[in-house]
Scaffold this motif. Structure first.
Motif, mmCIF file in Angstrom:
data_model
loop_
_atom_site.group_PDB
_atom_site.id
_atom_site.type_symbol
_atom_site.label_atom_id
_atom_site.label_comp_id
_atom_site.label_asym_id
_atom_site.label_seq_id
_atom_site.Cartn_x
_atom_site.Cartn_y
_atom_site.Cartn_z
ATOM 1 N N UNK A 1 97.289 11.886 -11.158
ATOM 2 C CA UNK A 1 97.810 11.162 -9.996
ATOM 3 C C UNK A 1 99.290 10.825 -10.141
ATOM 4 N N UNK A 2 99.787 10.770 -11.365
ATOM 5 C CA UNK A 2 101.197 10.417 -11.573
ATOM 6 C C UNK A 2 102.135 11.428 -10.934
ATOM 7 N N UNK A 3 101.707 12.665 -10.818
ATOM 8 C CA UNK A 3 102.556 13.688 -10.192
ATOM 9 C C UNK A 3 102.801 13.343 -8.726
ATOM 10 N N UNK B 1 97.330 5.161 -14.841
ATOM 11 C CA UNK B 1 96.424 5.370 -15.969
ATOM 12 C C UNK B 1 94.972 5.283 -15.514
ATOM 13 N N UNK B 2 94.085 5.346 -16.468
ATOM 14 C CA UNK B 2 92.668 5.125 -16.183
ATOM 15 C C UNK B 2 92.490 3.679 -15.721
ATOM 16 N N UNK B 3 91.490 3.437 -14.865
ATOM 17 C CA UNK B 3 91.315 2.102 -14.274
ATOM 18 C C UNK B 3 91.229 0.952 -15.261
ATOM 19 N N UNK B 4 90.630 1.151 -16.428
ATOM 20 C CA UNK B 4 90.468 0.021 -17.353
ATOM 21 C C UNK B 4 91.802 -0.504 -17.878
ATOM 22 N N UNK B 5 92.867 0.261 -17.728
ATOM 23 C CA UNK B 5 94.184 -0.171 -18.199
ATOM 24 C C UNK B 5 95.054 -0.772 -17.099
ATOM 25 N N UNK B 6 94.644 -0.704 -15.846
ATOM 26 C CA UNK B 6 95.478 -1.183 -14.743
ATOM 27 C C UNK B 6 95.888 -2.641 -14.920
ATOM 28 N N UNK C 1 89.013 -4.092 -13.189
ATOM 29 C CA UNK C 1 87.591 -3.933 -13.494
ATOM 30 C C UNK C 1 86.739 -5.083 -12.965
ATOM 31 N N UNK C 2 87.383 -6.206 -12.683
ATOM 32 C CA UNK C 2 86.630 -7.347 -12.168
ATOM 33 C C UNK C 2 87.572 -8.287 -11.425
#
Length: 153
Positions: A15-17, A74-79, A102-103
């Motif tokens: 998605x960064x592209x 990044x992957x969602x857990x790092x947002x 995540x929550x």
């Protein structure tokens, strides 16, 4: 002369592209630095877009570079942690990919830290304005498809 906003990309995956191409198409932005934990991907991304500054560790990037905007790709857990750390380090605008967090607790902290540091935070929920989604929302609101108890996409 208009200000040119310096942009950093965190996470150089798929998605960064899209983010980088948006910034390249906007004359008021310049992607000046990238960060990714994968050295090979980081190098290839920098070569593809002509971005010379690259960091394996995003904290080092945030502490070293004077950025106006950061895209979190990044992957969602790092947002949540990436948004929070970016907001604490002087970035004025953050565009994070979906999902926000995540929550609810993480989402609230992202908003609170952003507001407390006068940072504009946006989450990439752009599809909600596409016609199929708008129509689905209208059908739900008008009660034409019954009571919704779960959505899976």
């Amino acid at each position: 002369m208009e200000k040119v906003y310096k942009v950093g990309i965190i996470g150089c995956g798929g998605i960064s592209h899209m983010h980088t191409n948006w910034y390249l198409a906007e004359p008021r932005t310049e992607v000046t630095v990238i960060s990714d934990i994968d050295s090979d991907r980081l190098q290839a991304y920098g070569e593809q877009y002509g971005i010379e500054k690259a960091y394996k560790h995003y904290i080092e990037m945030l502490e070293t570079e004077d950025l106006d905007i950061v895209s979190v790709c990044t992957r969602p857990k790092f947002h949540a942690p990436l948004v929070i750390e970016s907001a604490k380090r002087g970035v004025r605008g953050i565009l994070s990919e979906k999902p926000m967090a995540e929550n609810l607790g993480q989402a609230r902290e992202m908003v609170d830290v952003s507001q407390g540091n006068n940072v504009k935070l946006a989450i990439g929920h752009q599809l909600r304005f596409n016609s199929p989604y708008v129509l689905a929302k209208e059908l739900i609101e008008d009660g034409k498809i019954g009571e919704i108890f779960r959505v899976h996409a």
